[in-house]
Design a protein around this motif. Structure first.
Motif, PDB file in Angstrom:
ATOM      1  N   ASP A 133     -14.330 -33.616   3.700  1.00 58.05           N
ATOM      2  CA  ASP A 133     -15.993 -34.555   3.830  1.00 58.05           C
ATOM      3  C   ASP A 133     -17.057 -33.208   3.725  1.00 58.05           C
ATOM      4  OD1 ASP A 133     -14.352 -36.508   4.060  1.00 58.05           O
ATOM      5  OD2 ASP A 133     -14.850 -37.501   5.908  1.00 58.05           O
ATOM      6  N   TRP A 134     -16.773 -31.987   4.449  1.00 62.71           N
ATOM      7  CA  TRP A 134     -18.112 -31.330   4.516  1.00 62.71           C
ATOM      8  C   TRP A 134     -18.422 -30.653   3.234  1.00 62.71           C
ATOM      9  CZ3 TRP A 134     -15.570 -26.571   3.261  1.00 62.71           C
ATOM     10  CH2 TRP A 134     -14.045 -26.319   3.393  1.00 62.71           C
ATOM     11  N   PHE A 135     -19.430 -30.501   2.835  1.00 62.61           N
ATOM     12  CA  PHE A 135     -19.933 -29.545   1.401  1.00 62.61           C
ATOM     13  C   PHE A 135     -19.781 -28.219   1.179  1.00 62.61           C
ATOM     14  CE2 PHE A 135     -22.749 -32.918   2.767  1.00 62.61           C
ATOM     15  CZ  PHE A 135     -22.097 -34.071   2.107  1.00 62.61           C
ATOM     16  N   TYR A 136     -19.209 -28.204   0.180  1.00 63.65           N
ATOM     17  CA  TYR A 136     -19.244 -26.385  -0.115  1.00 63.65           C
ATOM     18  C   TYR A 136     -20.460 -26.069  -0.018  1.00 63.65           C
ATOM     19  CZ  TYR A 136     -14.341 -27.720  -0.646  1.00 63.65           C
ATOM     20  OH  TYR A 136     -13.060 -27.848   0.375  1.00 63.65           O
ATOM     21  N   THR A 137     -21.126 -25.666   0.240  1.00 62.72           N
ATOM     22  CA  THR A 137     -22.203 -24.328   0.205  1.00 62.72           C
ATOM     23  C   THR A 137     -23.241 -24.214  -1.146  1.00 62.72           C
ATOM     24  OG1 THR A 137     -22.142 -23.156   1.964  1.00 62.72           O
ATOM     25  CG2 THR A 137     -23.051 -25.008   2.497  1.00 62.72           C
ATOM     26  N   SER A 138     -21.970 -23.520  -1.716  1.00 59.43           N
ATOM     27  CA  SER A 138     -21.022 -22.584  -2.455  1.00 59.43           C
ATOM     28  C   SER A 138     -22.054 -23.262  -4.407  1.00 59.43           C
ATOM     29  CB  SER A 138     -20.317 -21.618  -3.444  1.00 59.43           C
ATOM     30  OG  SER A 138     -18.928 -22.961  -3.171  1.00 59.43           O
ATOM     31  N   GLU A 139     -21.348 -24.794  -4.106  1.00 51.81           N
ATOM     32  CA  GLU A 139     -21.500 -25.827  -4.789  1.00 51.81           C
ATOM     33  C   GLU A 139     -23.218 -26.103  -5.414  1.00 51.81           C
ATOM     34  OE1 GLU A 139     -19.380 -26.614  -6.696  1.00 51.81           O
ATOM     35  OE2 GLU A 139     -17.892 -25.031  -5.299  1.00 51.81           O
ATOM     36  N   SER A 140     -23.064 -26.842  -6.850  1.00 47.64           N
ATOM     37  CA  SER A 140     -24.562 -27.077  -6.928  1.00 47.64           C
ATOM     38  C   SER A 140     -25.130 -28.488  -6.553  1.00 47.64           C
ATOM     39  CB  SER A 140     -24.129 -27.187  -9.070  1.00 47.64           C
ATOM     40  OG  SER A 140     -23.540 -28.233  -9.073  1.00 47.64           O
ATOM     41  N   TRP A 142     -24.999 -28.652  -2.826  1.00 41.72           N
ATOM     42  CA  TRP A 142     -25.492 -28.189  -2.364  1.00 41.72           C
ATOM     43  C   TRP A 142     -26.676 -28.688  -1.771  1.00 41.72           C
ATOM     44  CZ3 TRP A 142     -25.155 -28.907   3.007  1.00 41.72           C
ATOM     45  CH2 TRP A 142     -25.751 -27.796   3.755  1.00 41.72           C
ATOM     46  N   PRO A 143     -28.312 -27.765  -2.656  1.00 42.32           N
ATOM     47  CA  PRO A 143     -28.991 -27.986  -2.313  1.00 42.32           C
ATOM     48  C   PRO A 143     -29.920 -29.075  -2.077  1.00 42.32           C
ATOM     49  CG  PRO A 143     -29.016 -26.422  -3.872  1.00 42.32           C
ATOM     50  CD  PRO A 143     -27.757 -26.833  -3.524  1.00 42.32           C
ATOM     51  N   GLY A 144     -29.638 -30.470  -2.962  1.00 41.09           N
ATOM     52  CA  GLY A 144     -29.113 -31.170  -2.312  1.00 41.09           C
ATOM     53  C   GLY A 144     -29.414 -31.876  -1.264  1.00 41.09           C
ATOM     54  N   GLU A 145     -27.643 -31.615  -1.018  1.00 38.73           N
ATOM     55  CA  GLU A 145     -27.608 -32.611  -0.027  1.00 38.73           C
ATOM     56  C   GLU A 145     -28.276 -31.692   1.910  1.00 38.73           C
ATOM     57  OE1 GLU A 145     -25.954 -34.701   0.019  1.00 38.73           O
ATOM     58  OE2 GLU A 145     -25.014 -35.052  -1.609  1.00 38.73           O
ATOM     59  N   GLU A 146     -28.564 -30.049   1.352  1.00 37.79           N
ATOM     60  CA  GLU A 146     -29.114 -29.445   1.870  1.00 37.79           C
ATOM     61  C   GLU A 146     -30.267 -30.134   3.020  1.00 37.79           C
ATOM     62  OE1 GLU A 146     -30.446 -24.725   3.356  1.00 37.79           O
ATOM     63  OE2 GLU A 146     -30.435 -25.700   1.181  1.00 37.79           O
ATOM     64  N   GLN A 147     -31.070 -30.937   1.945  1.00 40.25           N
ATOM     65  CA  GLN A 147     -32.696 -31.729   1.681  1.00 40.25           C
ATOM     66  C   GLN A 147     -32.338 -32.945   2.191  1.00 40.25           C
ATOM     67  OE1 GLN A 147     -35.958 -30.475   1.206  1.00 40.25           O
ATOM     68  NE2 GLN A 147     -34.491 -28.373   1.241  1.00 40.25           N
ATOM     69  N   ARG A 148     -30.981 -33.239   1.997  1.00 45.07           N
ATOM     70  CA  ARG A 148     -30.481 -35.148   2.456  1.00 45.07           C
ATOM     71  C   ARG A 148     -30.646 -34.953   3.760  1.00 45.07           C
ATOM     72  NH1 ARG A 148     -26.862 -37.868  -1.491  1.00 45.07           N
ATOM     73  NH2 ARG A 148     -27.988 -39.835  -0.389  1.00 45.07           N
ATOM     74  N   GLY A 149     -30.258 -33.869   4.222  1.00 45.74           N
ATOM     75  CA  GLY A 149     -29.971 -33.583   6.102  1.00 45.74           C
ATOM     76  C   GLY A 149     -28.630 -32.599   6.585  1.00 45.74           C
ATOM     77  N   GLY A 150     -28.622 -31.880   5.544  1.00 44.96           N
ATOM     78  CA  GLY A 150     -27.986 -30.776   5.941  1.00 44.96           C
ATOM     79  C   GLY A 150     -26.022 -31.174   6.093  1.00 44.96           C
ATOM     80  N   GLN A 151     -25.691 -30.527   6.474  1.00 39.50           N
ATOM     81  CA  GLN A 151     -24.145 -30.475   6.200  1.00 39.50           C
ATOM     82  C   GLN A 151     -23.956 -31.315   7.258  1.00 39.50           C
ATOM     83  OE1 GLN A 151     -21.483 -29.747   5.042  1.00 39.50           O
ATOM     84  NE2 GLN A 151     -21.114 -27.653   5.431  1.00 39.50           N
ATOM     85  N   ARG A 152     -21.987 -32.352   7.289  1.00 39.75           N
ATOM     86  CA  ARG A 152     -21.230 -33.170   7.632  1.00 39.75           C
ATOM     87  C   ARG A 152     -21.138 -32.960   8.798  1.00 39.75           C
ATOM     88  NH1 ARG A 152     -19.430 -36.656   2.590  1.00 39.75           N
ATOM     89  NH2 ARG A 152     -21.153 -38.465   2.015  1.00 39.75           N
ATOM     90  N   SER A 153     -21.555 -33.415   9.643  1.00 40.71           N
ATOM     91  CA  SER A 153     -20.851 -33.156  10.648  1.00 40.71           C
ATOM     92  C   SER A 153     -19.365 -33.790  11.496  1.00 40.71           C
ATOM     93  CB  SER A 153     -21.569 -32.868  12.457  1.00 40.71           C
ATOM     94  OG  SER A 153     -22.495 -34.358  12.576  1.00 40.71           O
ATOM     95  N   TRP A 154     -19.483 -35.266  11.872  1.00 36.28           N
ATOM     96  CA  TRP A 154     -18.916 -35.775  12.029  1.00 36.28           C
ATOM     97  C   TRP A 154     -18.083 -36.982  11.525  1.00 36.28           C
ATOM     98  CZ3 TRP A 154     -15.431 -35.667  16.100  1.00 36.28           C
ATOM     99  CH2 TRP A 154     -15.502 -34.819  17.238  1.00 36.28           C
ATOM    100  N   THR A 155     -16.947 -37.185  10.840  1.00 35.41           N
ATOM    101  CA  THR A 155     -16.397 -38.784  10.187  1.00 35.41           C
ATOM    102  C   THR A 155     -16.486 -39.727  11.252  1.00 35.41           C
ATOM    103  OG1 THR A 155     -16.486 -37.153   7.723  1.00 35.41           O
ATOM    104  CG2 THR A 155     -15.114 -39.054   8.341  1.00 35.41           C
ATOM    105  N   THR A 156     -16.346 -40.933  10.913  1.00 40.42           N
ATOM    106  CA  THR A 156     -15.785 -41.936  11.597  1.00 40.42           C
ATOM    107  C   THR A 156     -15.502 -43.115  10.121  1.00 40.42           C
ATOM    108  OG1 THR A 156     -18.403 -43.322  11.086  1.00 40.42           O
ATOM    109  CG2 THR A 156     -17.526 -42.319  13.516  1.00 40.42           C
ATOM    110  N   MET A 157     -13.993 -43.549  10.754  1.00 37.02           N
ATOM    111  CA  MET A 157     -13.744 -44.502   9.654  1.00 37.02           C
ATOM    112  C   MET A 157     -12.648 -45.435  10.255  1.00 37.02           C
ATOM    113  SD  MET A 157     -10.902 -43.313   6.741  1.00 37.02           S
ATOM    114  CE  MET A 157      -9.721 -43.254   7.625  1.00 37.02           C
TER     115      MET A 157
END
Length: 226
Positions: A133-140, A142-157
């Protein structure tokens, strides 16, 4: 004398992930009625009966109204990697907002860090192959996800219905398989205690063999989600 190996550079959001991990770990450890899966390689918890039967049924009906073929960043539905149907539920709906607030309260993470609750439906043969569920920061992306709130920390399901056969959540590197049980809320930390991504959180939604599987998922970032 051999020169010391330099310490690895901090990963993006590493300090924030470590702080969130420490805070949530302490909160869950002091919470009655929560079960931690006994494997030190992952921080994985479960709460039984988190959702009542009527709530589960209502959420299933809401998912049926809005579900559309799932996608995953650059991969579309036709890739076969994620073949469920999913959609974000309306966070303005008072019922959805109340469920979301209850999940926020379990973790103690700021409400603003949470993504909208996503509903997912799996029919026979549908699955979500092993992924993190965490983002690979080397992928294209990532810059968009970084702007949207950064890395994913916890998952709930949360599981919403009994599944006739199949549909387990499998943590494939750990040999942990969790059968869908209606009303149960799973929670896991996507990072290690030091804030680096935890590779052991690799997991899959195994194929449904009979019946259908409904779940809701809510992810949390390291700062305000946009």
């Amino acid at each position: 004398m051999t020169a010391p190996t330099p310490a690895p550079a901090p990963a993006p959001d590493q300090n924030a992930l470590a702080r969130l991990g420490t805070a949530v770990r302490a909160r869950l450890g002091a919470m009655p009625g929560i079960y931690r899966v006994p494997d030190e390689r992952i921080e994985l918890y479960a709460i039984g009966g988190f959702l009542a039967g009527e709530e589960c049924g209502r959420l299933c009906a809401m998912i049926d109204q809005v579900a559309k073929p799932s996608a995953l960043h650059e991969l579309d539905y036709a890739s076969g990697f994620r073949t469920s149907f999913s959609s974000d539920l309306d966070f303005h709906d008072p019922f959805v907002a109340a469920i979301s607030a209850r999940i926020d309260a379990v973790l103690g993470v700021p409400k603003s860090f949470g993504e909208p609750i996503q509903g997912q439906r799996y029919l026979p043969g549908q699955e979500f192959k092993p992924h993190n569920d965490w983002f690979y920061t080397s992928e294209s992306y990532w810059p968009g996800e970084e702007q949207r709130g950064g890395q994913r920390s916890w998952t709930t399901m949360a599981y919403l219905n009994p599944v006739e056969a199949g549909g387990a959540t499998a943590f494939t590197l750990l040999g942990i398989n969790i059968a869908p049980t209606p009303g149960v809320l799973l929670l896991w930390n996507n990072a290690l205690p030091n804030g680096r991504p935890n590779e052991a959180t690799l997991h899959a939604g195994t194929p449904v063999e009979a019946g259908a599987k409904y779940i809701i998922t809510k992810w949390y970032r390291t700062r305000r989600w946009r």
